[in-house]
Design an enzyme around this catalytic site. Structure first.
Site, PDB file in Angstrom:
ATOM      1  N   VAL A  63      -1.100  12.252   6.635  1.00 33.38           N
ATOM      2  CA  VAL A  63      -2.680  12.796   6.986  1.00 33.38           C
ATOM      3  C   VAL A  63      -3.105  11.794   8.133  1.00 33.38           C
ATOM      4  O   VAL A  63      -4.403  12.276   8.668  1.00 33.38           O
ATOM      5  CB  VAL A  63      -3.509  12.375   5.869  1.00 33.38           C
ATOM      6  CG1 VAL A  63      -3.524  13.473   4.723  1.00 33.38           C
ATOM      7  CG2 VAL A  63      -3.211  10.832   5.195  1.00 33.38           C
ATOM      8  N   LYS A  75       7.484   9.546   2.894  1.00 30.27           N
ATOM      9  CA  LYS A  75       8.068  10.192   1.594  1.00 30.27           C
ATOM     10  C   LYS A  75       9.656  10.517   1.756  1.00 30.27           C
ATOM     11  O   LYS A  75      10.210  10.329   0.889  1.00 30.27           O
ATOM     12  CB  LYS A  75       6.997  11.180   1.034  1.00 30.27           C
ATOM     13  CG  LYS A  75       5.773  10.679   0.428  1.00 30.27           C
ATOM     14  CD  LYS A  75       4.784  11.802   0.450  1.00 30.27           C
ATOM     15  CE  LYS A  75       3.472  11.168  -0.226  1.00 30.27           C
ATOM     16  NZ  LYS A  75       2.305  12.030  -0.330  1.00 30.27           N
ATOM     17  N   TYR A  84       3.632  20.442   2.778  1.00 32.12           N
ATOM     18  CA  TYR A  84       2.921  20.705   1.772  1.00 32.12           C
ATOM     19  C   TYR A  84       2.803  22.202   1.330  1.00 32.12           C
ATOM     20  O   TYR A  84       3.576  22.944   1.459  1.00 32.12           O
ATOM     21  CB  TYR A  84       1.405  20.115   1.652  1.00 32.12           C
ATOM     22  CG  TYR A  84       1.629  18.739   1.976  1.00 32.12           C
ATOM     23  CD1 TYR A  84       1.890  17.802   0.965  1.00 32.12           C
ATOM     24  CD2 TYR A  84       1.188  17.875   3.388  1.00 32.12           C
ATOM     25  CE1 TYR A  84       1.988  16.497   0.937  1.00 32.12           C
ATOM     26  CE2 TYR A  84       1.475  16.702   3.173  1.00 32.12           C
ATOM     27  CZ  TYR A  84       1.799  15.782   2.148  1.00 32.12           C
ATOM     28  OH  TYR A  84       1.927  14.552   2.355  1.00 32.12           O
ATOM     29  N   SER A 142       2.368  10.458   4.778  1.00 25.17           N
ATOM     30  CA  SER A 142       3.396  10.910   3.943  1.00 25.17           C
ATOM     31  C   SER A 142       4.694  11.403   4.695  1.00 25.17           C
ATOM     32  O   SER A 142       5.756  11.654   4.007  1.00 25.17           O
ATOM     33  CB  SER A 142       2.680  12.257   3.609  1.00 25.17           C
ATOM     34  OG  SER A 142       1.786  12.233   2.551  1.00 25.17           O
ATOM     35  N   TYR A 160       3.058   1.302  -2.101  1.00 23.12           N
ATOM     36  CA  TYR A 160       3.046   2.773  -1.717  1.00 23.12           C
ATOM     37  C   TYR A 160       1.911   2.835  -0.452  1.00 23.12           C
ATOM     38  O   TYR A 160       2.297   3.317   0.583  1.00 23.12           O
ATOM     39  CB  TYR A 160       2.615   3.603  -2.937  1.00 23.12           C
ATOM     40  CG  TYR A 160       2.286   5.018  -2.259  1.00 23.12           C
ATOM     41  CD1 TYR A 160       3.065   6.048  -1.790  1.00 23.12           C
ATOM     42  CD2 TYR A 160       0.908   5.433  -2.210  1.00 23.12           C
ATOM     43  CE1 TYR A 160       2.930   7.407  -1.749  1.00 23.12           C
ATOM     44  CE2 TYR A 160       0.791   6.610  -1.785  1.00 23.12           C
ATOM     45  CZ  TYR A 160       1.547   7.637  -1.476  1.00 23.12           C
ATOM     46  OH  TYR A 160       1.379   8.948  -1.175  1.00 23.12           O
TER      47      TYR A 160
HETATM   48  O1  DON Z   1      -1.335   9.242  -0.778  1.00 22.97           O
HETATM   49  C1  DON Z   1      -2.104   9.176   0.120  1.00 22.97           C
HETATM   50  O2  DON Z   1      -3.096   9.585   0.078  1.00 22.97           O
HETATM   51  C2  DON Z   1      -1.423   8.999   1.713  1.00 22.97           C
HETATM   52  N1  DON Z   1      -1.503   7.611   1.788  1.00 22.97           N
HETATM   53  C3  DON Z   1      -0.409   9.923   1.937  1.00 22.97           C
HETATM   54  C4  DON Z   1      -1.052  11.138   2.078  1.00 22.97           C
HETATM   55  C5  DON Z   1      -0.621  12.053   3.147  1.00 22.97           C
HETATM   56  O3  DON Z   1      -0.019  11.728   4.239  1.00 22.97           O
HETATM   57  C6  DON Z   1      -0.679  13.604   2.542  1.00 22.97           C
HETATM   58  N2  DON Z   1      -0.585  14.262   3.795  1.00 22.97           N
HETATM   59  N3  DON Z   1      -0.675  15.412   4.264  1.00 22.97           N
END
Ligand code: DON
Length: 309
Positions: free
Chosen positions: A263, A68, A245, A65, A193
């Site tokens: 994540v 983003k 978040y 993320s 993505y």
């Molecule tokens: O969309 C997803 O599930 C991941 N590729 C990115 C999510 C993410 O890193 C959320 N983080 N806390």
């Protein structure tokens, strides 16, 4: 007050490392589940070129993320602010990053912000390019420019692993396609993505990106404007309000710097006007943020009085 030696950071990393025991490595993307839970590292990068590092700094990890923030900058550079925010909002959410709940209750039906999955998928859908390959190539070029590291590339094992399992993100896309927020083929968008999320970096790369954002989008080494100042300001503001978040409020109080987590355990942070920070610690807390990484940033902020508030 500034950090001036690696040793100062080594001490903080070793104090924060014990918190990794209480966290859990993300395994909903199977390839991420192989990370070492006790890893923890940090890098600082200043506009005058000085860098300091401590911990497992050679470990590479995927942006997840953290991407983003940069995808938002590119989508605004491509489409302008008005067009992007016609499709995605500017408000924080108390829901988890992959929640679908608010999409149905919001009027008009648009994602609350670009830092949650729904908003990020809309943003990636707005990156210009003739093909997924083209769009990803433009995104990688932005990252190469920000890091001054052209060896950065996608970890295909991680992107393939997420592509196979990204059914919740597919659900978000189909819902938003129905409401006219997403155009084109959903599988192509999930492909873009998942690859954008799987770009592999070090914490020094993150620190350099943070440093360029802290310096209002300009690379101090080349004097080149990589992200226009107004867009850099906008993405930094989102980092403050939504970057961690549904823990962004507590993070603003305890740490007080613009930051964005992923994540994989990466966190990018920055202290205007001169410092970028990169952290890696794959053991996560219940909100999906690096458990020891957040503690480490809290200690760093207190030690060097970094809060922007
Ligand atoms: O969309 C997803 O599930 C991941 N590729 C990115 C999510 C993410 O890193 C959320 N983080 N806390």
């Amino acid at each position: 007050m500034y950090c001036e030696t690696d040793d100062e950071l080594v001490e903080l990393v070793e104090r924060a490392r014990k918190y990794t025991e209480d966290g859990k490595v993300a395994d909903y993307i199977p390839a991420l589940g192989r990370a070492e839970k006790c890893d923890l590292s940090i890098a600082l990068y200043y506009t005058d070129g000085r860098c300091f590092k401590a911990g497992d700094v050679d470990k590479l990890f995927t942006l997840q993320s953290v991407s983003k923030v940069l995808a938002l900058a590119l989508a605004i550079m491509d489409n302008g602010e008005e067009e992007v925010f016609r499709k995605v909002g500017m408000e924080p959410t108390g829901d988890p990053f992959n929640s679908i709940a608010k999409l149905e209750s919001q009027v008009p039906a648009k994602p609350l912000n670009p830092m949650i999955n729904a908003g990020a998928l809309v943003v990636s859908n707005m990156i210009e390019g003739r093909s997924t390959h083209d769009k990803l190539g433009r995104f990688l070029t932005l990252i190469h420019d920000l890091t001054n590291n052209t060896s950065i590339d996608v970890d295909h094992e991680v992107s393939d692993s997420e592509f196979e399992t990204a059914h919740l993100n597919r659900a978000l896309c189909y819902y938003m396609k129905q409401h006219g927020l997403i155009t084109g083929d959903v599988e192509d968008l999930i492909d873009l993505y998942t690859r954008q999320c799987a770009i592999k970096v070090s914490c020094l790369d993150l620190a350099r990106i943070g440093m360029v954002l802290a310096n209002k989008g300009r690379d101090p080494e080349t004097n080149r404007m990589i992200i226009p100042e107004g867009i850099a300001t906008l993405v930094k503001t989102f980092m403050v309000t939504c970057g961690m978040y549904n823990a962004s409020g507590e993070f603003a109080i305890r740490v007080g710097i613009p930051a964005k987590s992923g994540v994989s355990g990466g966190i990018i942070g920055l202290v205007p006007p001169s410092m970028g920070i990169g952290v890696y610690g794959p053991a996560l807390n219940e909100k999906g943020n690096s458990i020891a990484g957040v503690k480490l940033l809290e200690m760093l902020s207190q030690r060097y009085e970094l809060s922007i508030f």
